[in-house]
Design a protein around this motif. Sequence first.
Motif, mmCIF file in Angstrom:
data_model
loop_
_atom_site.group_PDB
_atom_site.id
_atom_site.type_symbol
_atom_site.label_atom_id
_atom_site.label_comp_id
_atom_site.label_asym_id
_atom_site.label_seq_id
_atom_site.Cartn_x
_atom_site.Cartn_y
_atom_site.Cartn_z
ATOM 1 N N LYS A 1 0.830 -1.207 0.000
ATOM 2 C CA LYS A 1 0.000 0.000 0.000
ATOM 3 C C LYS A 1 0.863 1.255 0.000
ATOM 4 O O LYS A 1 0.560 2.232 -0.696
ATOM 5 C CB LYS A 1 -0.936 -0.002 1.210
ATOM 6 N N SER A 2 1.942 1.234 0.798
ATOM 7 C CA SER A 2 2.832 2.396 0.846
ATOM 8 C C SER A 2 3.554 2.587 -0.483
ATOM 9 O O SER A 2 3.710 3.713 -0.962
ATOM 10 C CB SER A 2 3.847 2.228 1.978
ATOM 11 N N ALA A 3 3.978 1.480 -1.102
ATOM 12 C CA ALA A 3 4.730 1.561 -2.359
ATOM 13 C C ALA A 3 3.858 1.984 -3.523
ATOM 14 O O ALA A 3 4.300 2.714 -4.421
ATOM 15 C CB ALA A 3 5.380 0.212 -2.659
ATOM 16 N N THR A 4 2.594 1.537 -3.523
ATOM 17 C CA THR A 4 1.696 1.800 -4.660
ATOM 18 C C THR A 4 0.759 2.977 -4.419
ATOM 19 O O THR A 4 0.043 3.381 -5.326
ATOM 20 C CB THR A 4 0.850 0.553 -4.953
ATOM 21 N N LYS A 5 0.746 3.493 -3.173
ATOM 22 C CA LYS A 5 -0.152 4.583 -2.780
ATOM 23 C C LYS A 5 -1.626 4.171 -2.876
ATOM 24 O O LYS A 5 -2.509 5.016 -3.037
ATOM 25 C CB LYS A 5 0.074 5.850 -3.636
ATOM 26 N N LYS A 6 -1.887 2.876 -2.780
ATOM 27 C CA LYS A 6 -3.261 2.383 -2.801
ATOM 28 C C LYS A 6 -3.785 2.264 -1.382
ATOM 29 O O LYS A 6 -3.051 1.934 -0.460
ATOM 30 C CB LYS A 6 -3.337 1.019 -3.495
ATOM 31 N N THR A 7 -5.082 2.516 -1.209
ATOM 32 C CA THR A 7 -5.683 2.421 0.115
ATOM 33 C C THR A 7 -6.321 1.065 0.361
ATOM 34 O O THR A 7 -6.629 0.720 1.491
ATOM 35 C CB THR A 7 -6.757 3.508 0.309
ATOM 36 N N SER A 8 -6.523 0.279 -0.713
ATOM 37 C CA SER A 8 -7.140 -1.032 -0.551
ATOM 38 C C SER A 8 -6.595 -1.990 -1.598
ATOM 39 O O SER A 8 -6.377 -1.611 -2.753
ATOM 40 C CB SER A 8 -8.665 -0.932 -0.673
ATOM 41 N N LEU A 9 -6.401 -3.231 -1.190
ATOM 42 C CA LEU A 9 -5.941 -4.273 -2.111
ATOM 43 C C LEU A 9 -6.999 -5.358 -2.284
ATOM 44 O O LEU A 9 -6.718 -6.416 -2.843
ATOM 45 C CB LEU A 9 -4.654 -4.916 -1.569
ATOM 46 N N GLY A 10 -8.204 -5.100 -1.792
ATOM 47 C CA GLY A 10 -9.205 -6.149 -1.818
ATOM 48 C C GLY A 10 -8.951 -7.117 -0.679
ATOM 49 O O GLY A 10 -8.705 -6.719 0.447
ATOM 50 N N THR B 136 -10.521 0.179 12.420
ATOM 51 C CA THR B 136 -9.514 -0.429 11.560
ATOM 52 C C THR B 136 -8.248 0.404 11.616
ATOM 53 O O THR B 136 -8.244 1.532 12.093
ATOM 54 C CB THR B 136 -10.013 -0.510 10.112
ATOM 55 N N GLN B 137 -7.156 -0.151 11.098
ATOM 56 C CA GLN B 137 -5.887 0.576 11.105
ATOM 57 C C GLN B 137 -5.995 1.877 10.336
ATOM 58 O O GLN B 137 -5.325 2.837 10.623
ATOM 59 C CB GLN B 137 -4.788 -0.295 10.502
ATOM 60 N N SER B 138 -6.806 1.909 9.318
ATOM 61 C CA SER B 138 -7.037 3.136 8.563
ATOM 62 C C SER B 138 -8.515 3.220 8.266
ATOM 63 O O SER B 138 -9.150 2.226 7.926
ATOM 64 C CB SER B 138 -6.249 3.154 7.253
ATOM 65 N N HIS B 139 -9.102 4.406 8.381
ATOM 66 C CA HIS B 139 -10.526 4.513 8.102
ATOM 67 C C HIS B 139 -10.825 4.360 6.618
ATOM 68 O O HIS B 139 -11.974 4.355 6.200
ATOM 69 C CB HIS B 139 -11.087 5.849 8.622
ATOM 70 N N LEU B 140 -9.770 4.196 5.791
ATOM 71 C CA LEU B 140 -9.963 3.938 4.364
ATOM 72 C C LEU B 140 -9.914 2.445 4.039
ATOM 73 O O LEU B 140 -10.201 2.033 2.927
ATOM 74 C CB LEU B 140 -8.881 4.664 3.542
ATOM 75 N N THR B 141 -9.551 1.612 5.015
ATOM 76 C CA THR B 141 -9.411 0.188 4.763
ATOM 77 C C THR B 141 -10.762 -0.427 4.419
ATOM 78 O O THR B 141 -11.763 -0.139 5.059
ATOM 79 C CB THR B 141 -8.836 -0.514 6.005
#
Length: 764
Positions: free
Chosen positions: A245-254, A558-563
């Motif tokens: 997530k940090s490398a790709t700047k994505k907030t979710s991977l499914g 959750t760890q992030s409210h975007l998860t």
Amino acid sequence: MAEGILFSVAEKLLWRLAAAAVQEIGSVWGVKAELKELENTLLTIKAVLLDAEEKQVHNHQVRNWLEKLEDAVCDADNLLDKFSTEALRQQVINGNKMAKQVRTFFSPSNQVAFRVKMAKKIKNIKETLKKIAADRIQFHFEERSKEGRVMTRVRESTHSFIPEENVIGRNEDKMAILELLLDDKNETKENMSVISIVGMGGLGKTTLAQLVFNDKKVQDHFELRIWVCVSDVFNVESIVEKIIKSATKKTSLGNPEMDHLQAILREEIDGKRFLLVLDDVWNENTQKWRRLKDLLINGGKGSRTILTTRSKAVAMTAGTRKLYHLGILDEEESWYLFKKMAFERGQEPNDSSIVKTGREIVKKCKGIPLAIITIGSMLYFKSPETEWPSFLEKEISKIPQEEDDILPTLKLSYDHLPSHLKNCFAYCTLFSKDCEIHVPSLIYLWMAQGFLMASDEHECLEDVGYDYFQNLLSRSFFQEVQVSLLGRVEGCKMHDLIHDLATLVAGKNCATLSKNNGYIDQKTRHVSVDFDSDFGQQWQIPTSLFQAKKVQSILMPTQSHLTTTPRRFPKSDYEAIFSEFKFLRAMNLPSSGIEVVPDSIGGLEHLRCLDLSRNENLKKLPNSISKLQNLQLLNLTSCHKLEELPRDISKLISLRSLEIDFCSSLTYMPSGLSQLTNLQVLSRFVLRKSTSDTKKGQSAELSELMRLNNLRRQLHITNLKHGMESKAANLKDKRHLRSLALFWDPDDNDSEAALNDEKTLEGI
């Protein structure tokens, strides 16, 4: 129980009793004298609470007395809530003329029976409190007030936060770490080497790593920079997901399996020289570290990993090539940092006696930046001439000066909080370490528990809550704030040691279910679930939770409210939650995989905060939810399959926030919204599409917005019709709105009417 917690609970109950008197609840139900006697008993107890809460540390009998008192006070609070709930129900019933005519005979809560039942309960609680009040005599408590612990100055909310370029005393440390990072002369055979920053808690290891991470030389040297906070649990799958997530700047991977995750990771770092920061590592398991390290070996030559840890053993487990011990600040650096915290810029002291007192206080902080920042922030609000000497002599000089333990020092800043902020701070222990706390949601959680007390009936509780948050922020209890475009703080975090402090002062009141803790005390009032502690996708609620019958909060942050990755209980456990915990005031189940909300939710009459966001398979809510007259927040954000809102939503007369962003299947709003005049947040207003007649008569028109003049933040109106008369929305009187977005119905193809859209805009 930490000093001040029960004192603030008692204050809250007295505040509610005063409000009940103003509303004449006692007169209406024939219990005015009983409520007055209850108030007098509570005032008698409150006078000795501060002394009792300090003595409980060394006296278990006092501790038992306080626990009995807390139970009784909470029972009284729930009873008062029952009165106010019944008053709200009558308000809803009186809104219907036919119901008004027959309510005496057919109302589910017969008035005479209710009065008799409540009078008996008040008598029992009153007798219990009188007995507890009488027992106080044996302990010889002193009567005290909280006067003398008041703010003498007001501080700018961001004053205690120092920009990275102004971090005190760490320039040499930064240069040393940069030299280790950028030195390619002594490369090992491995593509990646580990550098560990080791030091006790509160020294600023994370801050130093951030300074290095954001340095221009580092940005130019490494193709990829990755930041992961590990914290207590070293779960390889979770860490790999965070790296991606940090490398790709994505907030979710499914919801990928580990095999898929490792393939994504290898692809992202393949041949690239990367810098990976693993912040706050505690793992001493060599096998777990090797598993992670094996997934990182295909990075480019010269890749580096920085570990921050409190333990040299952890650094050795990770195969550290270079170990950097972070030391304390020297005396002058400590004094310089303290002055930044304790004084306004340009108003540093010249008085030699103040300087002497300040320097003595700084010495007690032992060169630890977090202790200096926290104590300095607290002393900012006190008089240097009159209150600092007393603090030095009576408090900070008497705390145990144990090496590597700064919690006693940090607790002093908690002890000096105004009583109304103590519960608010302790409640934050329910958020896991390094969790990004969404401030508006936190304020509604405080509101749900009755922690917010307005000075008058016209004061907005959301503003009161934000003031509380700003007060805690200015005292350095929060950090890493995120500010919205409108200039308000939307997110923040807590330092690990501050989180430890919150856990310490919360005691049995708050508990977190995790892999390492599956037990809940019967006296626990607030529970959170740490799904990031390697539970897997599904697990069962421990039976001990259901024995804590008076739980008021169940949170699944959750760890992030975007998860969006769902973590779920079995269906039977969800049904049990909704049916068993009758005193719940806050229930947050984001990304929990819940598909059907049971009808039994209508029995949670105390419920004020309900977060069902990011449950993508939730299609509707039961109409029984309309029985929740106390409900203040309903969050359905990102419930993509939600098709409709409850048809009797107008009965939720206490509702203050209705969040329905990204509910793409929602095609209309139910009629009756205009009756929800307490609404402060309505994120979207969905008009029925012109091509749909199926909900005609049940759906809200634009005129439903006419009376909702307390709306704030943003409002999105969708499916506007071309040429629509918009004056009915009365948007000109919604003075608190800061953002307005308008979307026209894409199926409305009346090109002639489209020419009249200027009329719509003029009306707005």
